[in-house]
Design a protein around this motif. Structure first.
Motif, mmCIF file in Angstrom:
data_model
loop_
_atom_site.group_PDB
_atom_site.id
_atom_site.type_symbol
_atom_site.label_atom_id
_atom_site.label_comp_id
_atom_site.label_asym_id
_atom_site.label_seq_id
_atom_site.Cartn_x
_atom_site.Cartn_y
_atom_site.Cartn_z
ATOM 1 N N ALA A 22 33.325 50.019 40.867
ATOM 2 C CA ALA A 22 32.396 49.115 40.197
ATOM 3 C C ALA A 22 33.040 47.746 40.022
ATOM 4 O O ALA A 22 32.383 46.707 40.172
ATOM 5 N N LEU A 23 34.342 47.743 39.724
ATOM 6 C CA LEU A 23 35.105 46.504 39.593
ATOM 7 C C LEU A 23 36.431 46.683 40.324
ATOM 8 O O LEU A 23 37.143 47.664 40.088
ATOM 9 N N ASP A 24 36.734 45.762 41.206
ATOM 10 C CA ASP A 24 37.952 45.849 42.015
ATOM 11 C C ASP A 24 38.646 44.484 41.983
ATOM 12 O O ASP A 24 38.178 43.520 42.590
ATOM 13 N N LEU A 25 39.736 44.410 41.238
ATOM 14 C CA LEU A 25 40.495 43.163 41.109
ATOM 15 C C LEU A 25 41.742 43.264 41.972
ATOM 16 O O LEU A 25 42.539 44.193 41.807
ATOM 17 N N ARG A 26 41.897 42.313 42.878
ATOM 18 C CA ARG A 26 42.973 42.376 43.865
ATOM 19 C C ARG A 26 43.858 41.137 43.786
ATOM 20 O O ARG A 26 43.482 40.058 44.215
ATOM 21 N N GLY A 27 45.023 41.315 43.200
ATOM 22 C CA GLY A 27 46.031 40.255 43.182
ATOM 23 C C GLY A 27 45.592 38.975 42.501
ATOM 24 O O GLY A 27 45.949 37.881 42.952
ATOM 25 N N LEU A 28 44.860 39.084 41.396
ATOM 26 C CA LEU A 28 44.384 37.879 40.709
ATOM 27 C C LEU A 28 45.549 37.099 40.107
ATOM 28 O O LEU A 28 46.441 37.667 39.476
ATOM 29 N N GLN B 211 51.774 30.659 33.510
ATOM 30 C CA GLN B 211 51.108 31.600 34.399
ATOM 31 C C GLN B 211 50.429 32.655 33.543
ATOM 32 O O GLN B 211 51.072 33.549 32.988
ATOM 33 N N ALA B 212 49.102 32.574 33.430
ATOM 34 C CA ALA B 212 48.353 33.450 32.535
ATOM 35 C C ALA B 212 48.104 34.825 33.138
ATOM 36 O O ALA B 212 48.109 35.838 32.432
ATOM 37 N N VAL B 213 47.853 34.874 34.448
ATOM 38 C CA VAL B 213 47.597 36.138 35.143
ATOM 39 C C VAL B 213 48.461 36.155 36.393
ATOM 40 O O VAL B 213 48.459 35.199 37.176
ATOM 41 N N ARG B 214 49.203 37.275 36.597
ATOM 42 C CA ARG B 214 50.233 37.326 37.627
ATOM 43 C C ARG B 214 49.964 38.454 38.619
ATOM 44 O O ARG B 214 50.420 39.575 38.423
ATOM 45 N N GLY B 215 49.181 38.197 39.640
ATOM 46 C CA GLY B 215 48.944 39.196 40.678
ATOM 47 C C GLY B 215 48.321 40.478 40.147
ATOM 48 O O GLY B 215 48.670 41.578 40.596
ATOM 49 N N LEU B 216 47.387 40.349 39.238
ATOM 50 C CA LEU B 216 46.816 41.522 38.565
ATOM 51 C C LEU B 216 45.931 42.328 39.504
ATOM 52 O O LEU B 216 45.081 41.778 40.206
ATOM 53 N N GLN B 217 46.146 43.644 39.517
ATOM 54 C CA GLN B 217 45.345 44.566 40.329
ATOM 55 C C GLN B 217 44.790 45.665 39.444
ATOM 56 O O GLN B 217 45.504 46.244 38.627
ATOM 57 N N LEU B 218 43.498 45.966 39.625
ATOM 58 C CA LEU B 218 42.855 46.984 38.796
ATOM 59 C C LEU B 218 41.578 47.443 39.471
ATOM 60 O O LEU B 218 40.821 46.629 40.000
ATOM 61 N N GLN B 219 41.356 48.746 39.465
ATOM 62 C CA GLN B 219 40.092 49.305 39.938
ATOM 63 C C GLN B 219 39.446 50.108 38.818
ATOM 64 O O GLN B 219 40.117 50.862 38.122
ATOM 65 N N LEU C 15 35.572 31.554 35.997
ATOM 66 C CA LEU C 15 36.827 30.833 36.195
ATOM 67 C C LEU C 15 37.376 31.186 37.568
ATOM 68 O O LEU C 15 37.554 32.361 37.885
ATOM 69 N N ARG C 16 37.621 30.161 38.378
ATOM 70 C CA ARG C 16 38.092 30.411 39.744
ATOM 71 C C ARG C 16 39.575 30.764 39.732
ATOM 72 O O ARG C 16 40.397 30.037 39.172
ATOM 73 N N PRO C 17 39.953 31.876 40.375
ATOM 74 C CA PRO C 17 41.378 32.244 40.431
ATOM 75 C C PRO C 17 42.151 31.337 41.373
ATOM 76 O O PRO C 17 41.595 30.762 42.312
#
Length: 288
Positions: free
Chosen positions: A32-38, A46-54, A82-84
């Motif tokens: 449903a949600l797939d975050l790849r290396g945000l 650096q607020a978000v560092r290569g975040l990955q989550l499914q 917000l654009r990564p």
């Protein structure tokens, strides 16, 4: 590896191997949600560092982390607010940034510090959002009435949103996120400023939504709330996922609060001495 986190580079839309019994290919469900290396930086921070989550469909997923962990930044990138700087966010296979109409049609969003057209009444706002979401006119009326009743806003439906309390504003924002019957709800602190009675009503709505096939991703600072409501959870700190999976997997035999403190390095007790000297002694009550 936790079931909601996958660091593999393979496309999750790929077809799985055939069933041994039939030899027929079994198509794996899309996350449903797939975050790849945000990644996202604000100046030198650096607020978000290569975040990955499914997050797989049908989950009530909690996202927890300390202040400044990157939760709101992550959800803002996941929803197209917000654009990564790098990475991608997919909603049921649709990329939020390369195919925004398809991705956004599938989700309802309650962002942190939600800004609404507050010179409309609650009923007018729902009608406006329903029309923006291309909900049929008859359905807008029915859904609006049901949402207002379920969230305890019927008596205030014709009052201007600018005059709503913080809790009422949160609830009408949730109604706006639900009006088009999305397949994924992304909620940033949905229970903040909401009274206990209304909070229980929202819990009931979210449980019913997930039971009918929807997916919820919600951030919260309240560990007990996430522990009692969610079936899956991710702990985020310093812009990275420290642990993700089912609630039991992440807790690892502890309470969520204990596990959270273990993961993020919480001291558990506030230091009362600094350099051998007692600090905050002036806060002690005096009998003098």
């Amino acid at each position: 590896m936790a079931p909601n986190q996958d660091s593999r580079s393979a496309d999750p839309r790929s077809v799985a191997a055939g069933s041994p019994a039939t030899g027929a290919p079994d198509r794996q469900p899309l996350p449903a949600l797939d975050l790849r290396g945000l990644q996202k930086s604000f100046g030198a921070k650096q607020a978000v560092r290569g975040l990955q989550l499914q997050v797989m469909p049908g989950r009530l997923f909690g996202l927890v982390g300390p202040n400044g962990a990157g939760k709101t930044t992550t959800l803002s990138m996941a929803t197209g607010l917000l654009r990564p700087d790098a990475g991608s966010a997919l909603i049921l296979g649709h990329d939020v940034w390369t195919d925004p109409p398809a991705a956004k049609a599938l989700m309802g969003v309650l962002p942190d510090g939600v800004r609404l057209f507050d010179r409309l009444s609650g009923r007018e706002l729902l009608r406006y959002i329903g029309r923006l979401r291309q909900v049929p006119e008859d359905d807008i009326e029915i859904r609006s009435s049901e949402l207002l009743a379920a969230l305890g806003l019927t008596d205030d439906a014709d009052q201007l949103v600018v005059d709503y309390s913080a809790g009422m504003t949160k609830k009408i924002g949730l109604a706006c996120a639900l009006i088009h019957a999305p397949r994924l709800l992304i909620l940033d602190e949905p229970f903040e400023a909401v009274d206990p009675v209304s909070g229980e009503g929202i819990r009931s709505i979210l449980r019913g939504y997930v039971a009918s096939g929807g997916t919820v991703v919600m951030s919260s600072h309240v560990m007990e709330l996430v522990e009692n409501l969610c079936d899956s959870v991710a702990v985020v700190a310093a812009g990275q996922v420290l642990a993700a999976g089912s609630l039991d997997e992440v807790r690892a035999g502890m309470s969520l609060q204990q596990r959270f403190l273990q993961l993020v390095g919480g001291a558990g007790n506030v230091a009362v001495q600094q350099g051998g000297e007692e600090v905050l002694s002036w806060l002690r009550s005096s009998s003098v």
